[in-house]
Design a protein around this motif. Sequence first.
Motif, PDB file in Angstrom:
ATOM      1  N   HIS A 116       1.606 -75.975  97.954  1.00 61.35           N
ATOM      2  CA  HIS A 116       0.832 -76.099  96.994  1.00 61.35           C
ATOM      3  C   HIS A 116       1.641 -76.705  95.666  1.00 61.35           C
ATOM      4  O   HIS A 116       0.862 -77.164  94.957  1.00 61.35           O
ATOM      5  CB  HIS A 116       0.574 -74.402  96.582  1.00 61.35           C
ATOM      6  CG  HIS A 116      -0.526 -73.988  97.483  1.00 61.35           C
ATOM      7  ND1 HIS A 116      -0.463 -73.540  98.547  1.00 61.35           N
ATOM      8  CD2 HIS A 116      -1.898 -73.786  97.168  1.00 61.35           C
ATOM      9  CE1 HIS A 116      -1.553 -73.333  99.202  1.00 61.35           C
ATOM     10  NE2 HIS A 116      -2.572 -73.343  98.034  1.00 61.35           N
ATOM     11  N   ARG A 117       3.038 -76.563  95.919  1.00 62.41           N
ATOM     12  CA  ARG A 117       3.708 -77.547  94.772  1.00 62.41           C
ATOM     13  C   ARG A 117       3.323 -78.917  95.135  1.00 62.41           C
ATOM     14  O   ARG A 117       3.242 -79.733  93.902  1.00 62.41           O
ATOM     15  CB  ARG A 117       5.397 -76.983  94.887  1.00 62.41           C
ATOM     16  CG  ARG A 117       5.605 -75.950  94.566  1.00 62.41           C
ATOM     17  CD  ARG A 117       7.125 -75.594  94.639  1.00 62.41           C
ATOM     18  NE  ARG A 117       7.636 -74.227  94.025  1.00 62.41           N
ATOM     19  CZ  ARG A 117       8.515 -73.806  93.685  1.00 62.41           C
ATOM     20  NH1 ARG A 117       9.598 -74.533  94.350  1.00 62.41           N
ATOM     21  NH2 ARG A 117       8.986 -72.597  93.345  1.00 62.41           N
ATOM     22  N   SER A 120       0.127 -79.572  93.441  1.00 64.58           N
ATOM     23  CA  SER A 120       0.083 -79.622  92.256  1.00 64.58           C
ATOM     24  C   SER A 120       0.725 -81.072  91.742  1.00 64.58           C
ATOM     25  O   SER A 120       0.111 -81.480  90.933  1.00 64.58           O
ATOM     26  CB  SER A 120       1.162 -78.770  91.586  1.00 64.58           C
ATOM     27  OG  SER A 120       0.176 -77.370  91.565  1.00 64.58           O
ATOM     28  N   MET A 142      -6.018 -77.259  88.417  1.00 65.46           N
ATOM     29  CA  MET A 142      -4.623 -76.502  88.259  1.00 65.46           C
ATOM     30  C   MET A 142      -4.959 -74.909  88.280  1.00 65.46           C
ATOM     31  O   MET A 142      -4.133 -74.171  89.011  1.00 65.46           O
ATOM     32  CB  MET A 142      -3.876 -76.924  87.027  1.00 65.46           C
ATOM     33  CG  MET A 142      -3.286 -78.121  87.137  1.00 65.46           C
ATOM     34  SD  MET A 142      -2.227 -78.384  88.766  1.00 65.46           S
ATOM     35  CE  MET A 142      -0.869 -77.179  88.123  1.00 65.46           C
ATOM     36  N   ASN A 146      -3.291 -72.624  91.474  1.00 66.25           N
ATOM     37  CA  ASN A 146      -2.225 -71.495  91.242  1.00 66.25           C
ATOM     38  C   ASN A 146      -2.810 -70.376  91.390  1.00 66.25           C
ATOM     39  O   ASN A 146      -2.073 -69.327  91.815  1.00 66.25           O
ATOM     40  CB  ASN A 146      -1.779 -71.927  89.710  1.00 66.25           C
ATOM     41  CG  ASN A 146      -0.810 -72.884  89.520  1.00 66.25           C
ATOM     42  OD1 ASN A 146       0.257 -72.943  89.968  1.00 66.25           O
ATOM     43  ND2 ASN A 146      -1.405 -74.133  88.642  1.00 66.25           N
ATOM     44  N   THR A 178       2.143 -67.792  83.637  1.00 64.04           N
ATOM     45  CA  THR A 178       1.690 -68.799  83.013  1.00 64.04           C
ATOM     46  C   THR A 178       2.024 -68.454  81.612  1.00 64.04           C
ATOM     47  O   THR A 178       1.756 -69.361  80.628  1.00 64.04           O
ATOM     48  CB  THR A 178       0.207 -69.011  83.086  1.00 64.04           C
ATOM     49  OG1 THR A 178      -0.502 -68.170  82.887  1.00 64.04           O
ATOM     50  CG2 THR A 178       0.023 -69.696  84.618  1.00 64.04           C
ATOM     51  N   ASN A 252       2.650 -80.708  86.053  1.00 61.88           N
ATOM     52  CA  ASN A 252       1.945 -79.880  87.091  1.00 61.88           C
ATOM     53  C   ASN A 252       2.794 -79.136  87.964  1.00 61.88           C
ATOM     54  O   ASN A 252       2.636 -77.962  88.435  1.00 61.88           O
ATOM     55  CB  ASN A 252       0.736 -80.627  87.737  1.00 61.88           C
ATOM     56  CG  ASN A 252      -0.558 -80.748  86.828  1.00 61.88           C
ATOM     57  OD1 ASN A 252      -0.362 -80.897  85.700  1.00 61.88           O
ATOM     58  ND2 ASN A 252      -1.507 -81.565  87.237  1.00 61.88           N
ATOM     59  N   THR A 256       3.283 -75.053  88.544  1.00 64.27           N
ATOM     60  CA  THR A 256       3.127 -74.375  89.810  1.00 64.27           C
ATOM     61  C   THR A 256       4.375 -73.762  90.473  1.00 64.27           C
ATOM     62  O   THR A 256       4.311 -72.639  91.242  1.00 64.27           O
ATOM     63  CB  THR A 256       2.596 -75.293  90.890  1.00 64.27           C
ATOM     64  OG1 THR A 256       1.331 -75.858  90.375  1.00 64.27           O
ATOM     65  CG2 THR A 256       2.436 -74.494  92.309  1.00 64.27           C
ATOM     66  N   THR A 260       4.737 -69.824  91.199  1.00 63.55           N
ATOM     67  CA  THR A 260       5.067 -69.567  92.729  1.00 63.55           C
ATOM     68  C   THR A 260       6.466 -68.440  92.565  1.00 63.55           C
ATOM     69  O   THR A 260       6.491 -67.667  93.098  1.00 63.55           O
ATOM     70  CB  THR A 260       5.224 -70.566  93.649  1.00 63.55           C
ATOM     71  OG1 THR A 260       6.049 -71.594  92.981  1.00 63.55           O
ATOM     72  CG2 THR A 260       3.990 -71.370  93.746  1.00 63.55           C
TER      73      THR A 260
END
Length: 278
Positions: A116-117, A120, A142, A146, A178, A252, A256, A260
Motif C-alpha cells: 500500500h505504500r 500511494s 488517498m 489508507n 492523519t 503521498n 501512508t 501504517t
Amino acid sequence: MPLTDRETKVLNGIRDWERNLLNYEANDFQLTYEKNLERSFMLLPEKVQQQFFSVMDSWLFHLHSLIQGSQLQMDAKERILASGRIFREDIEKITDLKQLDINQLQYIAEQQIARHRLYSFAQGGLSGTGGTLLLGADIPAMAVINLRIVQLIAMTYGFEVNTPFEMMTSLKVFHTATLPARIKKAGWASLMAELEANDEYYFYEGNEEIIDISWLEQPIQQLLKAMVIILFRKKVIQGIPLVSMAIGAGANYQLTRKVTELAHKYYQLRYLKEKEEF
C-alpha cells in the motif's frame, strides 16, 4: 499468559514509540498556525461548521463500508488467510490468525504495508503529472488507500472490522494517524482510554464524532500539495514533469507511512494485550 521474549521486545518497541509520541512538543510556528486555522474556521456560522463535520463523518463511514464490502477487500482478506495457512493449516477465519505468533503476523502485515505504500507512491506520481482529473481524484484515492490498509492490518492481527466497535476503532485509528504530530498524542491517548474502558469489543459506546477542526490540516496540506504540483508541472525533463511527480509521490508515500506506522503499532498492542490476558 506471559509474553515470549520476542513479544516482550515488540511491546517495548511500541512503548518507546509511544513515549516519543507523547513527549512531542509543538514549536511556536505550529501553535500559531493552529490558532490561525481555528480562528479562520470559527468565522463560519456554527450551523455551517456542524454540517461540514457531519458530512465529513458520514463520508468516512460510507467509504469505510464500501471498502469493507468490496470484492477487492474480500480478495485481500482471503490472501491474508492464505498467508496465515502457510504457518497453520487449521486457520479458517480472521480471528484464527491470533493463534499465530508475533513474527508470523508481522511478516504478513509488512507485506500489506509495503504494497500500500507503493500504491500511494504511484498514486502521488500520477497526480503529480498535473492532470485535472488525476489531481481531483487524489484526496479520495488517498482516503481509500489508507482506510483500506488500516482494515487489512486489523484483520492481519485477528480483528474483524465488521462489528460496530472495530469499525469505529479503525476509523479513529485512521483519523489519529492523519493528525498533525502535536495533536496525534491526544488521539492516541483517546484510543488507549477506549481500549481500557471496554471489556466487550462488539458494541461501540464512545464518541462517534470523528472529524474536528484539528484534522483540517491534512486536507489543507493535500490542497497545498496540489497547488505546488500545478506550479511545477510545466517544468519538464524530456517531456515528463519529474519535479511535480516527485512532490506528489513523496507526499503521498509519507502520508501512508504515517498511517501504517500508527495502525501497525495499535493493532500489535491489541494483539499483545489479549495474549497477556489469557
